[in-house]
Design an enzyme around this catalytic site. Structure first.
Site, PDB file in Angstrom:
ATOM      1  N   THR A  73      16.263  15.821   3.282  1.00 41.91           N
ATOM      2  CA  THR A  73      15.760  16.733   2.774  1.00 41.91           C
ATOM      3  C   THR A  73      15.932  16.858   1.513  1.00 41.91           C
ATOM      4  O   THR A  73      15.206  17.283   0.183  1.00 41.91           O
ATOM      5  CB  THR A  73      15.324  18.301   3.700  1.00 41.91           C
ATOM      6  OG1 THR A  73      15.533  18.429   4.404  1.00 41.91           O
ATOM      7  CG2 THR A  73      15.334  19.452   3.422  1.00 41.91           C
ATOM      8  N   ASN A 154       6.733  11.593  11.613  1.00 40.12           N
ATOM      9  CA  ASN A 154       7.616  11.546  12.677  1.00 40.12           C
ATOM     10  C   ASN A 154       7.582  12.504  13.601  1.00 40.12           C
ATOM     11  O   ASN A 154       7.722  12.458  14.965  1.00 40.12           O
ATOM     12  CB  ASN A 154       8.609  12.924  11.924  1.00 40.12           C
ATOM     13  CG  ASN A 154       8.074  13.829  11.736  1.00 40.12           C
ATOM     14  OD1 ASN A 154       7.400  13.833  10.796  1.00 40.12           O
ATOM     15  ND2 ASN A 154       7.766  15.299  11.977  1.00 40.12           N
ATOM     16  N   SER A 202      17.924   9.330   6.495  1.00 41.29           N
ATOM     17  CA  SER A 202      18.870  10.425   6.396  1.00 41.29           C
ATOM     18  C   SER A 202      19.215   9.631   7.725  1.00 41.29           C
ATOM     19  O   SER A 202      18.957   9.038   8.488  1.00 41.29           O
ATOM     20  CB  SER A 202      17.974  11.599   6.544  1.00 41.29           C
ATOM     21  OG  SER A 202      18.579  12.747   7.648  1.00 41.29           O
ATOM     22  N   ALA A 203      20.804   9.524   7.768  1.00 45.51           N
ATOM     23  CA  ALA A 203      21.724   8.393   8.319  1.00 45.51           C
ATOM     24  C   ALA A 203      21.500   9.076  10.433  1.00 45.51           C
ATOM     25  O   ALA A 203      21.387   8.156  10.694  1.00 45.51           O
ATOM     26  CB  ALA A 203      22.945   9.017   8.209  1.00 45.51           C
ATOM     27  N   HIS A 204      21.520  10.254  10.396  1.00 41.96           N
ATOM     28  CA  HIS A 204      21.130  11.026  11.161  1.00 41.96           C
ATOM     29  C   HIS A 204      20.090  10.702  12.238  1.00 41.96           C
ATOM     30  O   HIS A 204      19.986  10.762  13.268  1.00 41.96           O
ATOM     31  CB  HIS A 204      21.511  12.719  11.682  1.00 41.96           C
ATOM     32  CG  HIS A 204      20.560  13.338  10.805  1.00 41.96           C
ATOM     33  ND1 HIS A 204      20.138  13.800  12.309  1.00 41.96           N
ATOM     34  CD2 HIS A 204      19.687  13.774  10.087  1.00 41.96           C
ATOM     35  CE1 HIS A 204      18.369  15.005  12.043  1.00 41.96           C
ATOM     36  NE2 HIS A 204      18.550  14.716  10.668  1.00 41.96           N
ATOM     37  N   CYS A 328      10.223  23.434  15.288  1.00 45.03           N
ATOM     38  CA  CYS A 328      11.213  24.767  15.845  1.00 45.03           C
ATOM     39  C   CYS A 328      11.680  24.908  15.107  1.00 45.03           C
ATOM     40  O   CYS A 328      12.428  24.563  14.714  1.00 45.03           O
ATOM     41  CB  CYS A 328      11.210  23.797  17.189  1.00 45.03           C
ATOM     42  SG  CYS A 328       9.911  23.325  18.395  1.00 45.03           S
TER      43      CYS A 328
END
Ligand code: PLP
Length: 378
Positions: A73, A154, A202-204, A328
């Protein structure tokens, strides 16, 4: 009760042990601030620059083009705002062209730029979930300050025509912002010398830590930083470095790329088998984006007559974590704007469930999911 099955890797993924090990020194002896001149600072700085070189190697870019951030983000905010404003202030245009599939990180940033006077042009997808490259190209003009197209969606996993968009942007000298958050370990990240002006990771999402991200900002891109503070990251992103996060990101990215070919083949075969089983078990099941090239790990289905939340809860009770695919917030389900944009009907929008695999996913995990869905719908 057998172990839980996790099929929500597009939302986030578990931290892999190698990434955790790479992070550990920075929670202990290597605690220094990479900006300090003394021993501890230089120790941290060495780790920071090692991580930067690793990431640049995967992206095929100059290490100086790698900007570490707090996640996808932030990378996308910095890129779109930084480029759009720099171009506006130098008289290069006030229009932003983006696909109608973009994640909220791009969509909402573009909307806030619209509030600041930019003009938005949204290119909607075809029914198969793919942006038509010709339509995207024809939306660009010489008043376009920036364009944005995600690498893979996604929700559906549909891979977007980034190379064609890059080519079209190159002709008009328009910087392209690419949200590549779902790509590591699944798609190549090295675009060569004509790569995008900005690319966000984004690493996660690839078994690295949460709170660590990367922005590849191509040399020569007009950019104005929107975070005031110290001159970290070449002035592109102010703030003391999250060394542990950066070390974990670099190690996870290196490994995701090294394992990419083998894992995409393995997950692709699992996906084909899973989809065949689902179709046999659940009458009327639709697979979104089935006709388009898709990520090896993503299966987004609708089961008319069932509600998304009921399906997600039923699978959860059986020990299987999946998602409705759509955003969500605070546990509230909102319908998928991606499916709406693909002209899915109401029944399909209301009954969508996303399965997304990762390195730990086995054929048995997927069989359990099929069995559970079969029971639920019978
Ligand atoms: N872009 C895409 C395609 C995503 O899937 C996500 C996360 O869900 C993001 C951006 C935002 O990334 P982060 O969670 O690191 O802020």
């Amino acid at each position: 009760m057998s172990a839980r099955v996790y099929l929500d890797h597009n939302a986030t993924s578990p931290l892999r042990p190698e990434a955790r090990r790479a992070m550990e020194p920075y929670f202990g002896e290597a605690f220094g601030n990479a900006e300090s001149l003394h021993f501890h600072g230089q120790q941290a700085k060495a780790g920071l620059e090692r991580a930067r070189r690793t990431c640049a190697g995967v992206l095929g870019c100059d290490p100086r083009e790698v900007v570490f951030t707090s996640g996808g983000t932030e990378s996308l905010n910095l890129a779109l705002r930084g480029i759009a404003w720099a171009r506006r202030l130098t008289g290069k245009g006030m229009r932003i062209v983006l696909s109608g599939l973009e994640h909220a990180a791009v969509r909402e940033t573009a909307r806030s730029l619209e509030d600041q006077g930019f003009d938005l042009v949204v290119v909607q997808p075809l029914a198969d979930g793919r942006i038509d490259p010709a339509r995207f190209a024809s939306a660009l003009d010489d008043w376009t300050a920036a364009a944005a197209l995600m690498y893979a969606n996604n929700e559906t996993g549909v891979i977007q025509p980034v190379s064609e968009a890059l080519e079209a942007c190159r002709h008009l000298r328009i910087p392209l912002v690419v949200d590549a958050v779902q790509a590591p370990g699944r798609l190549p990240l090295n675009f060569g010398p004509h790569g995008p002006a900005a690319l966000a990771l984004s690493a996660h999402k690839f078994e690295g830590p949460k709170g660590a991200g990367l922005l590849r900002l191509k040399a020569g891109t007009l950019y104005q930083s929107h975070a005031s503070g110290g001159g970290h990251e070449g002035g592109a992103r102010a703030g003391t470095h999250n060394l542990a996060g950066i070390a974990g990101l670099a190690e996870a990215l290196r490994l995701a790329e090294a394992e990419r070919e083998a894992e995409t083949a393995r997950q692709g075969a699992l996906r084909a088998e899973f989809e065949a089983q689902l179709k046999a078990a659940v009458p009327g099941l639709a697979i979104h984006g089935e006709a388009a090239p898709r990520l090896c790990n993503t299966v987004y289905v609708s089961i008319p007559g069932q509600a998304s939340e009921t399906l997600v809860n039923a699978l959860d009770l059986e020990g299987i974590s999946v998602s409705s695919g759509a955003a969500c917030s605070e546990g509230t389900h909102t319908e998928s704007f991606v499916l709406r944009a693909m002209a899915a009907d109401d029944a399909q929008v209301r009954s969508a469930v996303r399965f997304s695999m990762g390195r730990s996913t086995s054929a048995d995990d997927l069989r359990r999911a099929v069995e559970c869905l079969k029971q639920k719908v019978s």
